[in-house]
Scaffold this active site. Structure first.
Site, PDB file in Angstrom:
ATOM      1  N   ASN A   9      -7.304 -10.082   1.800  1.00 38.89           N
ATOM      2  CA  ASN A   9      -6.000 -10.696   2.037  1.00 38.89           C
ATOM      3  C   ASN A   9      -5.322  -9.865   3.131  1.00 38.89           C
ATOM      4  OD1 ASN A   9      -3.405 -11.674   2.001  1.00 38.89           O
ATOM      5  ND2 ASN A   9      -2.913 -10.940  -0.060  1.00 38.89           N
ATOM      6  N   LYS A  11      -2.731 -10.423   4.724  1.00 37.87           N
ATOM      7  CA  LYS A  11      -1.266 -10.506   4.716  1.00 37.87           C
ATOM      8  C   LYS A  11      -0.756 -10.737   6.144  1.00 37.87           C
ATOM      9  CE  LYS A  11      -1.226  -7.882   0.478  1.00 37.87           C
ATOM     10  NZ  LYS A  11      -0.494  -7.059  -0.481  1.00 37.87           N
ATOM     11  N   HIS A  95       0.533 -15.683  -4.879  1.00 34.32           N
ATOM     12  CA  HIS A  95       0.542 -14.224  -4.715  1.00 34.32           C
ATOM     13  C   HIS A  95       1.915 -13.698  -5.112  1.00 34.32           C
ATOM     14  CE1 HIS A  95       0.499 -10.257  -2.936  1.00 34.32           C
ATOM     15  NE2 HIS A  95      -0.825 -10.347  -2.918  1.00 34.32           N
ATOM     16  N   GLU A  97       3.804 -11.596  -3.874  1.00 35.86           N
ATOM     17  CA  GLU A  97       4.777 -11.488  -2.776  1.00 35.86           C
ATOM     18  C   GLU A  97       5.430 -12.853  -2.521  1.00 35.86           C
ATOM     19  OE1 GLU A  97       2.089  -9.586  -0.010  1.00 35.86           O
ATOM     20  OE2 GLU A  97       2.108  -7.823  -1.301  1.00 35.86           O
ATOM     21  N   GLU A 166      -3.614  -9.757 -10.532  1.00 38.87           N
ATOM     22  CA  GLU A 166      -3.074  -8.702  -9.684  1.00 38.87           C
ATOM     23  C   GLU A 166      -1.798  -8.153 -10.303  1.00 38.87           C
ATOM     24  OE1 GLU A 166      -4.553  -9.111  -5.346  1.00 38.87           O
ATOM     25  OE2 GLU A 166      -2.668 -10.192  -5.539  1.00 38.87           O
ATOM     26  N   GLY A 172      -0.512  -2.471  -3.309  1.00 43.38           N
ATOM     27  CA  GLY A 172      -0.030  -1.682  -2.181  1.00 43.38           C
ATOM     28  C   GLY A 172       0.581  -0.349  -2.589  1.00 43.38           C
ATOM     29  N   SER A 208      -4.689  -2.364  -5.092  1.00 37.35           N
ATOM     30  CA  SER A 208      -5.185  -1.057  -4.681  1.00 37.35           C
ATOM     31  C   SER A 208      -6.682  -0.863  -4.949  1.00 37.35           C
ATOM     32  CB  SER A 208      -4.366   0.070  -5.326  1.00 37.35           C
ATOM     33  OG  SER A 208      -3.021   0.013  -4.884  1.00 37.35           O
TER      34      SER A 208
HETATM   35  P1  PGA Z   1      -3.648  -4.084  -2.018  1.00 35.75           P
HETATM   36  O1  PGA Z   1      -3.170  -5.624  -2.066  1.00 35.75           O
HETATM   37  O2  PGA Z   1      -5.137  -4.091  -2.112  1.00 35.75           O
HETATM   38  O3  PGA Z   1      -3.141  -3.559  -0.702  1.00 35.75           O
HETATM   39  O4  PGA Z   1      -3.014  -3.415  -3.194  1.00 35.75           O
HETATM   40  C1  PGA Z   1      -3.805  -6.564  -2.885  1.00 35.75           C
HETATM   41  C2  PGA Z   1      -3.131  -7.901  -2.731  1.00 35.75           C
HETATM   42  O5  PGA Z   1      -1.905  -7.944  -2.578  1.00 35.75           O
HETATM   43  O6  PGA Z   1      -3.799  -8.951  -2.772  1.00 35.75           O
END
Ligand code: PGA
Length: 244
Positions: A9, A11, A95, A97, A166, A172, A208
């Site tokens: 992803n 982003k 997601h 976010e 997630e 993150g 992560s």
């Molecule tokens: P990350 O993000 O691996 O940077 O923690 C995962 C995601 O948001 O899909």
């Protein structure tokens, strides 16, 4: 026997030049494997670039969201049919976010999953609890509520979903769920999918995931791969996770 699926992803990262380098390193480093699928979900403007770079390779591509509507006066939105035209195999929906920053409700996430499926695009439906919800002991209630909204929307097509767990507190932050913590939630998600007649869908873990923790996570019985944010922007790291 379920295979593994590892999805990057990206982003809101990238640019033509950086993407070209990353995509060419990925295609050079990934020969494909019968039991493993690698994919990248890129920002909309770069779908055409991903399509050109990946079309004749074993790596699939997709988008990070999709509209719940088919067409019309929805300024700024992108339909599932448009994604399909650019060869997208996947679209992430729900997601955290999007849920937190853009008010994607459970109902909207369900509608987005349904609209993706209608165009032959596989939704990667994300569920996950915040730290406050985990500390309050409501993890299971939250993720099942989120999953049930998607299941209600897609009905008989549940087996065509990919689901990603997630935990919001692990995205993150460098703080990943332990393999056992993740597996505990995946067992509940698997049970719900089994009730929906879709026991064998891919259940991904995200939050992560790095080259050094991917193997332990992916070794768990109900973790069928990962949704990878930060580490998917570095070819070596992403390839190592893909092979974990
Ligand atoms: P990350 O993000 O691996 O940077 O923690 C995962 C995601 O948001 O899909």
């Amino acid at each position: 026997m379920r295979g593994k699926l590892v999805v990057g992803n990206w982003k809101m990262n990238g640019g033509l030049k950086a993407n070209a380098q990353l995509l060419s390193a990925l295609t050079a480093g990934w020969a494909g494997a019968p039991d493993r699928q690698l994919a990248v979900c890129v920002a909309y403007p770069y779908l055409v670039q991903a399509q050109a770079a990946l079309s004749s390779t074993p790596i699939a591509w997709g988008a990070q969201d999709v509209s719940e509507h088919a067409a019309g006066a929805y300024t700024g939105e992108v339909s599932a049919a448009m994604l399909a035209e650019f060869g997208c195999r996947y679209a992430i929906v729900g997601h955290s976010e999007r849920r937190q920053l853009y008010c994607d409700t459970d109902a909207i996430v369900g509608a987005k999953a349904k609209s993706a499926l209608g165009a032959g695009v596989t939704p990667i439906a994300c569920v996950g609890e915040t730290l406050v919800e985990r500390d309050a002991g409501t993890t299971e209630r939250v993720v099942l509520r989120q999953l049930d909204a998607v299941l209600a929307a897609v009905g008989a097509d549940a087996a065509k979903l990919v689901v990603a767990y997630e935990p919001v507190w692990a995205i993150g932050t460098g703080r990943t769920a332990t393999s056992e913590q993740a597996q505990q939630v995946h067992v509940r998600l698997r049970a719900r999918m089994r009730e929906a007649g879709a026991a064998d869908v891919a259940l991904l873990y995200g939050g992560s995931v790095k080259a050094d923790n991917a193997k332990a996570l992916f070794a768990m019985a109900d973790i069928d791969g990962g949704l990878i944010g930060g580490a998917s922007l570095k070819a070596d790291d992403f390839l190592a996770i893909g092979a974990a």
